[in-house]
Design a protein around this motif. Structure first.
Motif, short mmCIF file in Angstrom:
data_model
loop_
_atom_site.label_atom_id
_atom_site.label_comp_id
_atom_site.label_asym_id
_atom_site.label_seq_id
_atom_site.Cartn_x
_atom_site.Cartn_y
_atom_site.Cartn_z
N GLU A 16 0.83 -1.21 0.00
CA GLU A 16 0.00 0.00 0.00
C GLU A 16 0.87 1.25 0.00
N THR A 17 1.99 1.20 0.68
CA THR A 17 2.89 2.36 0.71
C THR A 17 3.50 2.60 -0.67
N ALA A 18 3.88 1.53 -1.36
CA ALA A 18 4.41 1.68 -2.71
C ALA A 18 3.36 2.32 -3.63
N ARG A 19 2.13 1.87 -3.53
CA ARG A 19 1.05 2.46 -4.33
C ARG A 19 0.87 3.94 -4.01
N ALA A 173 -4.12 -4.42 12.30
CA ALA A 173 -4.85 -4.50 11.03
C ALA A 173 -5.19 -5.96 10.75
N PRO A 174 -6.45 -6.36 10.92
CA PRO A 174 -6.83 -7.76 10.69
C PRO A 174 -6.56 -8.23 9.27
N THR A 175 -6.44 -7.30 8.31
CA THR A 175 -6.23 -7.69 6.93
C THR A 175 -4.78 -8.07 6.64
N THR A 176 -3.85 -7.73 7.53
CA THR A 176 -2.46 -8.11 7.31
C THR A 176 -2.23 -9.53 7.79
N ARG A 177 -1.07 -10.09 7.38
CA ARG A 177 -0.81 -11.50 7.69
C ARG A 177 0.00 -11.68 8.96
N PHE A 178 0.39 -10.63 9.61
CA PHE A 178 1.10 -10.63 10.88
C PHE A 178 1.71 -11.98 11.24
N GLU A 214 -4.66 -0.45 6.02
CA GLU A 214 -3.36 -0.35 5.35
C GLU A 214 -3.11 1.06 4.83
N ARG A 215 -4.15 1.72 4.35
CA ARG A 215 -3.96 3.09 3.84
C ARG A 215 -3.60 4.06 4.96
N ASP A 216 -4.02 3.77 6.21
CA ASP A 216 -3.63 4.61 7.35
C ASP A 216 -2.12 4.59 7.53
N VAL A 217 -1.54 3.39 7.37
CA VAL A 217 -0.10 3.24 7.55
C VAL A 217 0.65 3.89 6.40
N ALA A 218 0.16 3.69 5.19
CA ALA A 218 0.81 4.31 4.03
C ALA A 218 0.81 5.83 4.16
N GLU A 219 -0.30 6.39 4.62
CA GLU A 219 -0.39 7.84 4.78
C GLU A 219 0.55 8.32 5.88
N ALA A 220 0.63 7.57 6.98
CA ALA A 220 1.54 7.95 8.06
C ALA A 220 3.00 7.90 7.61
N ILE A 221 3.33 6.91 6.81
CA ILE A 221 4.70 6.82 6.27
C ILE A 221 4.98 8.00 5.35
N GLY A 237 -3.22 4.75 12.42
CA GLY A 237 -4.47 4.04 12.67
C GLY A 237 -5.14 4.51 13.93
N GLU A 238 -6.46 4.41 13.95
CA GLU A 238 -7.24 4.91 15.08
C GLU A 238 -6.81 4.30 16.40
N ASP A 239 -6.59 2.98 16.41
CA ASP A 239 -6.24 2.33 17.66
C ASP A 239 -4.85 2.71 18.13
N ALA A 240 -3.90 2.87 17.20
CA ALA A 240 -2.55 3.27 17.57
C ALA A 240 -2.53 4.70 18.11
N VAL A 241 -3.28 5.57 17.48
CA VAL A 241 -3.37 6.95 17.96
C VAL A 241 -3.95 6.99 19.36
#
Length: 251
Positions: A16-19, A173-178, A214-221, A237-241
């Motif tokens: 997502e960050t690359a995009r 992020a539940p969508t990641t494979r952690f 994922e877009r929250d992380v890309a934007e933060a980066i 991300g909301e929870d991290a903030v």
């Protein structure tokens, strides 16, 4: 345009960050252990390079081909969830090899060119587990906490040469494979004595009140990479903030 090199860009935050950086008009070097071209848009601004951050030879080859890099995003990482007692030491070493030593190795590989230019940014992606206590993640948190301390020290060393160091701390992020990006099933790391303790924690993972996209992380980066202030920490991300706020102000 500036060039960003992103590790672990085959999926999740890295992809997502690359995009995101491509959409902003940057030159993007998307690196991954097993290069694939089907997930990123075709663009003259995009290069996809093989990279294993645990392999010194792979790092050297990638950096040589990459050339001048304005921003390094250390995103590659692996997870582990389970009782520490039951987690094999060889797996813990693998977690540190990628999450900690891989980040340090990439920094050592690219710092010389940034120092000589007296410009550049290093963005180290850690985790919101560094912002609060997280049971069943002792080894993972230790690997990410190490990078927090490493980065906070590196800020001063590299600041002397006008090179900035930033930390991005993604939430859950539940969508990641952690923990699924390894060969170990988390349930295999929950021996019988820990089952009652672990059950509500896994239930919370399955039904989180707040999550990170994922877009929250890309934007933060993106924000961190372009931030010229002395700010170091960027929860994503909301929870991290929320965790960062609680750590700062209590509650």
């Amino acid at each position: 345009m500036p060039t960003v090199l992103i590790t672990g860009a085959s999926s999740g935050y890295g992809l997502e960050t690359a995009r995101h950086f491509l959409a902003k008009g940057w030159n993007v070097i998307a690196t991954m252990r097993n290069p694939r071209t089907d997930t990123l848009p075709r663009s003259e601004a995009l290069r996809i390079l093989p990279l294993d951050v645990t392999d010194p030879g792979s790092i050297a080859a990638c950096v040589e081909v990459a050339g001048s890099v304005d921003v390094l995003v250390n995103n590659a990482g692996i997870g582990v969830v389970g009782a520490f007692e039951a987690t094999p030491m060889d797996h813990i070493r693998k977690v540190f090899d990628t999450n900690t030593f891989g980040v340090m190795a990439m920094c050592q590989a690219l710092i010389p060119q940034m120092r000589e230019r007296r410009s550049g940014v290093i963005v180290n992606v850690t985790s919101s587990v560094t912002l609060s206590d997280m049971p069943l993640a002792a080894a993972y948190k230790a690997s990410k906490q190490a990078i927090e301390g490493f980065s906070e020290s590196l800020v001063h060393e590299l600041g002397y040469f006008d090179v900035r160091v930033k930390l991005v701390e993604p939430g859950y992020a539940p969508t990641t494979r952690f923990a699924q990006n390894t060969s170990i099933n988390p349930l295999d790391l929950i021996p019988a004595p820990y089952e009652a303790f672990a059950a509500p924690i896994f239930e919370a993972f399955a039904t989180p009140q707040m999550t990170t996209k994922e877009r929250d992380v890309a934007e933060a980066i993106w924000v961190a990479a372009n931030d010229a202030s002395g700010r170091i920490h960027f929860p994503a991300g909301e929870d991290a903030v929320d965790l960062a706020r609680r750590r700062t102000f209590g509650g």
